[in-house]
Enzyme design. Sequence first.
Site, PDB file in Angstrom:
ATOM      1  N   GLU A   1      -0.165  -0.920   5.841  1.00 21.27           N
ATOM      2  CA  GLU A   1       1.116  -0.406   6.816  1.00 21.27           C
ATOM      3  C   GLU A   1       1.022   1.118   6.953  1.00 21.27           C
ATOM      4  O   GLU A   1       1.050   1.581   7.853  1.00 21.27           O
ATOM      5  CB  GLU A   1       2.489  -0.688   6.048  1.00 21.27           C
ATOM      6  CG  GLU A   1       3.640  -0.591   6.892  1.00 21.27           C
ATOM      7  CD  GLU A   1       4.308   0.763   6.832  1.00 21.27           C
ATOM      8  OE1 GLU A   1       5.067   1.077   8.008  1.00 21.27           O
ATOM      9  OE2 GLU A   1       3.837   1.673   6.191  1.00 21.27           O
TER      10      GLU A   1
ATOM     11  N   ASP B   1       0.877  -1.244   0.069  1.00 24.68           N
ATOM     12  CA  ASP B   1       0.214   0.137  -0.097  1.00 24.68           C
ATOM     13  C   ASP B   1       0.802   1.249   0.045  1.00 24.68           C
ATOM     14  O   ASP B   1       1.982   1.298   0.435  1.00 24.68           O
ATOM     15  CB  ASP B   1      -0.716   0.040   1.219  1.00 24.68           C
ATOM     16  CG  ASP B   1      -0.176   0.061   2.412  1.00 24.68           C
ATOM     17  OD1 ASP B   1       0.644  -0.806   2.551  1.00 24.68           O
ATOM     18  OD2 ASP B   1      -0.604   0.688   3.492  1.00 24.68           O
TER      19      ASP B   1
END
Length: 377
Positions: free
Chosen positions: A133, A68
């Site tokens: 994250e 991400d």
Amino acid sequence: MSEVLALTKELVMRPSVTPDDAGCQELLAGRLARAGFACESLRFGAVDNLWATHGEGGPVLVLLGHTDVVPPGPRETWASDPFVPEVRDGRLYGRGTADMKGSVAAFVVAMERFVAAHPDHRGTVALLLTSDEEGDAIDGVRRVAQVFRERGQRIDWCITGEPSSSSRLGDLVRVGRRGSLSATLLVRGIQGHVAYPEKARNPVHAALPALAELTARSWDEGFESFPPTSLQVSNVQAGTGAGNVIPGEFTVHFNLRYNPHWDASRLESTIESMLARHGLDFDIGWHRSGEPFHTPEGPLRAAAREVLARMTGSEPEESTGGGTSDARFIAPLGAQCIEIGPVNASIHQVDEHVAVADLEALPGIYQALIEHLLTPA
């Protein structure tokens, strides 16, 4: 075009803004499966996690990363589309090139090369990826670590690909991280007219001595290579917007970045006792992002020093600075953790980029680390 540059471009073209993986992990799982890895998808809520392993038994070496990225912001502020990777003047531009799709691509290329060269290597080499994250980090590695704990999954060493380098590739390796604890403090008073303070109770006035004590306190003198614990107020809010009204509530947000002298529960009880001592009428909510961790001297740190000195020409600085990473969820499983990745100068910025030369050097560094740890001397 090099293999790692091509794969990084493929990943950048997928707009995987937290928590949407946008197909990155499916792409990588397909490659690793063809290389002989066993791949497991662990999806929790809207978050994708990939666990890919080769070999069996211990020692277990995990390469840890995330697919991400943070939002790019207004597209017009970028020199080129953030999700259309472009090479200019020896740099690859695009959201996630440095944080951390470049490292993820380098992980995969290094692992493919390693198992091709050492199909019968000792122990297990594994890749753990998440799409959570940069977000709340609830259903990502934190959740996967709970699953691993229930399974009894062993992890000996963990290398995170976060962009740790300061000014040149490999000049710094992180050997620990501070813990992070956030608080939302609500102090209650009695709203009233500023001309009649005897009929009100101003929560701002009541809270200021306590806040002064909190912000002036020296929490410790540091811990080994860790800096001293720090408390920072990030937001305050009070009032109705009118200049003649004493507010009825005062809200303060603050964060502590703390070293291994402390744990979250001790900090919470210490602060709550101090607030009570000041006679405040308050509620406080806590968010524990992660406890501090520190990797002592051992095989992992020695491998990092040897490999980086040989491949970059000088030994790296070994640091515990910076913010937090997902290694904070792996370290409590008993793993030694370090972080090695590209230069971090442009992360989360407009026109994020990574030097192509650095990107192309990363697979060799990661492969050398794997070989150092999982092949006989």
